[in-house]
Design a protein around this motif. Sequence first.
Motif, PDB file in Angstrom:
ATOM      1  N   GLU A  12      45.542  44.534  49.778  1.00 15.07           N
ATOM      2  CA  GLU A  12      44.930  43.909  48.847  1.00 15.07           C
ATOM      3  C   GLU A  12      45.724  42.285  49.554  1.00 15.07           C
ATOM      4  OE1 GLU A  12      45.649  42.876  44.388  1.00 15.07           O
ATOM      5  OE2 GLU A  12      46.472  44.768  45.231  1.00 15.07           O
ATOM      6  N   ALA A 108      34.809  42.489  50.632  1.00 15.40           N
ATOM      7  CA  ALA A 108      34.819  42.814  48.257  1.00 15.40           C
ATOM      8  C   ALA A 108      35.401  42.102  47.787  1.00 15.40           C
ATOM      9  CB  ALA A 108      35.830  43.969  48.562  1.00 15.40           C
ATOM     10  N   PHE A 109      36.655  41.249  48.255  1.00 20.32           N
ATOM     11  CA  PHE A 109      37.256  40.728  47.240  1.00 20.32           C
ATOM     12  C   PHE A 109      36.489  38.938  47.387  1.00 20.32           C
ATOM     13  CE2 PHE A 109      41.429  42.662  48.159  1.00 20.32           C
ATOM     14  CZ  PHE A 109      41.260  43.071  46.711  1.00 20.32           C
ATOM     15  N   MET A 112      33.978  39.337  44.820  1.00 19.79           N
ATOM     16  CA  MET A 112      34.536  39.529  43.241  1.00 19.79           C
ATOM     17  C   MET A 112      34.796  37.786  43.003  1.00 19.79           C
ATOM     18  SD  MET A 112      38.620  41.501  42.259  1.00 19.79           S
ATOM     19  CE  MET A 112      39.644  39.298  42.746  1.00 19.79           C
ATOM     20  N   LYS A 137      38.096  43.515  39.570  1.00 20.38           N
ATOM     21  CA  LYS A 137      38.806  43.567  40.710  1.00 20.38           C
ATOM     22  C   LYS A 137      39.278  45.267  41.210  1.00 20.38           C
ATOM     23  CE  LYS A 137      44.033  43.186  41.430  1.00 20.38           C
ATOM     24  NZ  LYS A 137      45.390  42.291  40.876  1.00 20.38           N
ATOM     25  N   ALA A 140      37.136  46.870  43.153  1.00 24.93           N
ATOM     26  CA  ALA A 140      37.655  45.528  44.828  1.00 24.93           C
ATOM     27  C   ALA A 140      38.467  47.096  45.273  1.00 24.93           C
ATOM     28  CB  ALA A 140      38.274  44.621  44.760  1.00 24.93           C
TER      29      ALA A 140
END
Length: 288
Positions: A12, A108-109, A112, A137, A140
């Motif tokens: 992350e 994915a982020f 998002m 979030k 994700a």
Amino acid sequence: MKELLKKVRQIEIKTKRLTNNLFMGEYQSSFKGRGMVFSEVRPYQYGDDVRNIDWNKTAHFSEPYVKVFEEERELTLMLLVDVSASQNFGTRKQLKKQTVAEICATLAFSAMANNDKVGLLLYSDQVELYLPPSKGKFQALRIIRELVEYEPKNAKTDLNAALDFLLSTQKRKSICFILSDFTDINYEKSLRIAARKHELTGIRVYDEKEEFLPNIGLANIIDNETGEMRMINTSSASVRRNYEQFYRRVRDQFLNIFSKSGAGTIEIRTDQDYIKALLAYFKSNHAA
């Protein structure tokens, strides 16, 4: 669980920073507003595109009516990830599946941050796991967790199973990334059908030792997907040549099938900077 959370947190932190600093603008400009969705039907006006005439309404009211479309502001990003046993290979920086996890996290982020939905489909020779598209979030992080934690049931690969499932579940156009080494066969028809409905990009993740076989004498080679073990003589020039020819056939097949289907391609080696490859692709995609 503590070790799992640590791995998820590491991915992350790394990928979110890359997304914020480098990636967001290119993602947005490449995909935002590409889709068109139906808005309404109204009477024909001078200058309207005749291809948008609604013939049922036109016949009913005895005057021309047209369908009106508008840009789709909310996109759906689907990640189709190969979790077959061949992903458990890596000789330099990390395993192929670890590189895949980081790429997926970055995408994915990006989704998002753009307020788009993102979903995940893990496949071997069957669909192993499906997370329906969702925002936020939590989604994700759940995707990262599954990529780190999931233990596949089967070792082999069949992209057809994933593409068929994609078509049956995603009724509206999606941005789809397929992450695999693409050591697979007979997926051309399914890919062509899926590419008509969705915007597809294949990301081929590979290790340098899949490209060139080192000269290390006699060595036991294991096929991760079949479990077959063979002893080969890597000192033999013909053995190394056959190995390299197989790699080129896999690569050429991937590039040709995706190109003929109108889908995009990215190639990323596990020890190289995947952000550069993604940025270059998005810039060319936006220019197109």
